[in-house]
Design a protein around this motif. Structure first.
Motif, PDB file in Angstrom:
ATOM      1  N   ASN A 189      -5.358  40.895-154.522  1.00  0.00           N
ATOM      2  CA  ASN A 189      -5.640  41.888-155.571  1.00  0.00           C
ATOM      3  C   ASN A 189      -5.398  43.334-155.117  1.00  0.00           C
ATOM      4  O   ASN A 189      -5.598  44.264-155.899  1.00  0.00           O
ATOM      5  CB  ASN A 189      -7.079  41.747-156.057  1.00  0.00           C
ATOM      6  CG  ASN A 189      -7.313  40.430-156.785  1.00  0.00           C
ATOM      7  OD1 ASN A 189      -6.376  39.787-157.261  1.00  0.00           O
ATOM      8  ND2 ASN A 189      -8.566  40.004-156.853  1.00  0.00           N
ATOM      9  N   GLY A 190      -5.018  43.514-153.855  1.00  0.00           N
ATOM     10  CA  GLY A 190      -4.662  44.848-153.381  1.00  0.00           C
ATOM     11  C   GLY A 190      -5.739  45.594-152.633  1.00  0.00           C
ATOM     12  O   GLY A 190      -5.535  46.757-152.243  1.00  0.00           O
ATOM     13  N   LEU A 191      -6.900  44.963-152.388  1.00  0.00           N
ATOM     14  CA  LEU A 191      -8.004  45.679-151.758  1.00  0.00           C
ATOM     15  C   LEU A 191      -7.788  45.947-150.273  1.00  0.00           C
ATOM     16  O   LEU A 191      -8.507  46.771-149.691  1.00  0.00           O
ATOM     17  CB  LEU A 191      -9.316  44.899-151.948  1.00  0.00           C
ATOM     18  CG  LEU A 191     -10.098  45.198-153.244  1.00  0.00           C
ATOM     19  CD1 LEU A 191      -9.292  44.767-154.464  1.00  0.00           C
ATOM     20  CD2 LEU A 191     -11.461  44.528-153.210  1.00  0.00           C
ATOM     21  N   TYR A 192      -6.806  45.278-149.665  1.00  0.00           N
ATOM     22  CA  TYR A 192      -6.571  45.467-148.241  1.00  0.00           C
ATOM     23  C   TYR A 192      -5.211  46.080-147.939  1.00  0.00           C
ATOM     24  O   TYR A 192      -4.738  46.017-146.801  1.00  0.00           O
ATOM     25  CB  TYR A 192      -6.737  44.129-147.496  1.00  0.00           C
ATOM     26  CG  TYR A 192      -8.184  43.716-147.397  1.00  0.00           C
ATOM     27  CD1 TYR A 192      -9.044  44.339-146.499  1.00  0.00           C
ATOM     28  CD2 TYR A 192      -8.700  42.730-148.228  1.00  0.00           C
ATOM     29  CE1 TYR A 192     -10.379  43.986-146.426  1.00  0.00           C
ATOM     30  CE2 TYR A 192     -10.036  42.367-148.169  1.00  0.00           C
ATOM     31  CZ  TYR A 192     -10.872  42.993-147.257  1.00  0.00           C
ATOM     32  OH  TYR A 192     -12.191  42.652-147.193  1.00  0.00           O
ATOM     33  N   ASP A 193      -4.634  46.730-148.921  1.00  0.00           N
ATOM     34  CA  ASP A 193      -3.343  47.386-148.693  1.00  0.00           C
ATOM     35  C   ASP A 193      -3.439  48.445-147.598  1.00  0.00           C
ATOM     36  O   ASP A 193      -2.508  48.612-146.792  1.00  0.00           O
ATOM     37  CB  ASP A 193      -2.835  48.030-149.989  1.00  0.00           C
ATOM     38  CG  ASP A 193      -2.401  47.004-151.027  1.00  0.00           C
ATOM     39  OD1 ASP A 193      -2.512  45.787-150.741  1.00  0.00           O
ATOM     40  OD2 ASP A 193      -1.960  47.405-152.114  1.00  0.00           O
TER      41      ASP A 193
END
Length: 377
Positions: free
Chosen positions: A120-124
């Motif tokens: 979901n992009g939380l660790y980009d």
């Protein structure tokens, strides 16, 4: 001619006929395992090195969500890992004449909640931080084993094959874009690693299609596999079974990855290799576990160095020789599993052993001769 002479000649006949071309040796997989492979003494100002084949690469592990093991040491019961410590170690630099070692990094993401957050992009930001770290070592080639052993029953977060693929692709894409934005020459390669374990098939009582986890040709630079069991042996506990699942060996599953890699025109890395169940310092083997040969840690069988070599190392090197056009990197795990809390019988439920080459003079000799005389950097 005596039996001993016949056996010895047979070993050296194998040595002569093996001409493994362009294989690269990596050693791991914790800080002590690496250090002890090189050094006779740990605190002697880097003066006493073992006369072992020189690896071109080393192995470490990180957690993609926290980047533990990247810049600071972390020990989760399997030895201390720290990529920065290893790359900056003055003794290792001196040993390699200031030529940087390459680095294979196992990128752990086996957490069902957090892998979804990653998708979901939380660790980009963490992935970009990893990219920035890799760029600080432009002369090191990094092999990123993203979500290693994706098909292993023990990696529950990867059972959702589509989610695993998207996570792999996201890490790859963010790293690539980061490098492109800064116009930095790419010094990392992605490795897609299966567990290739017959014990995994027995635990699940099914044969899986590894292609179900494949992220795609443009996302995979290397295909990878693990090699823990004695090559052609099938589960002795199920010797009389008619179930085809129990008839698969380490070699047959490794061959599946070789076939897949050849179909995709990808090179192969043996990412993890260790003689599970064998103790080189004590010269014996024990049961690995109930899914393979019986109660873990029981049934001690005393062995000679030559018996250990012929049971595990000989088929391992023969497999590499047979597939020398495909296998380009071989990473050996050189550690005392029995001393690490994560791999004890009570914690892991299986017996691992002691795979340290340096603990037996004969195995050390044959290891050195095999690699030094037949492998090219």
């Amino acid at each position: 001619m005596s039996l001993q002479k016949t056996v010895t000649l047979s070993f050296f006949a194998l040595l002569i006929c093996l001409h493994v071309n362009a294989q690269s040796l990596f050693i791991g997989q914790d800080e002590d395992a690496i250090y002890h492979y090189f050094h006779i003494e740990k605190n002697d100002d880097c003066l006493t090195y073992r006369n072992f084949p020189q690896p071109v690469g080393l192995t470490q592990y990180i957690d993609i969500f926290k980047l533990e093991g990247l810049k600071k040491p972390v020990d989760n019961g399997a030895g201390s890992n720290c990529v920065k410590n290893i790359l900056d170690d003055n003794c290792l630099k001196r040993y390699n004449k200031n030529i940087p070692f390459n680095m294979a990094i196992g990128v752990w993401m086996n957490n069902e909640l957090e892998i979804q957050n990653l998708v979901n992009g939380l660790y980009d930001a963490k992935i970009n931080e990893l990219a920035d770290f890799l760029k600080t070592y432009p002369n090191v080639k990094f092999y990123l084993r993203i979500g290693y052993e994706f098909d292993g029953q023990w990696n529950k977060a990867y059972e959702d094959r589509r989610r695993y693929i998207v996570a792999f692709q996201r890490i790859h894409d963010i790293l690539r874009v980061n490098y492109e934005k800064t116009k930095t020459n790419r010094n990392w390669l992605s490795v897609w690693q299966a567990c290739t374990s017959p014990i995994d098939d027995i635990m699940e009582n099914k044969i899986e299609n590894i292609g179900d986890w494949y992220p795609g040709d443009k996302y995979v630079d290397f295909c990878g596999l693990s090699w823990f069991l004695a090559g052609t042996k099938t589960a002795p506990k199920y010797a009389n079974s008619t179930n085809v699942v129990y008839k698969r060996s380490q070699r047959s599953l490794a061959n599946e990855m070789i076939y897949f890699a050849n179909y995709k025109s990808k090179p192969v890395m043996i990412c993890e290799a260790t003689p599970q169940g064998y103790n080189l310092s004590g010269l014996y083997r024990k049961n690995i576990g109930p899914y393979w040969d019986g109660i873990a840690g029981e049934n001690i069988v005393k062995l000679t160095p030559l018996q250990i070599w012929n049971e595990w190392y000989k088929p391992f090197f023969e497999f590499i020789e047979k597939n020398k056009q495909t296998i380009k990197i071989v990473a050996y795990i050189n550690q005392n599993w029995d001393e690490q809390t994560k791999w004890t019988l009570t914690k892991s439920g299986t017996y691992w052993g002691d795979s340290r080459i340096q603990t037996n003079d004969k195995v050390s000799q044959w290891w050195s001769e095999m690699i030094t005389n037949t492998w090219e950097k």
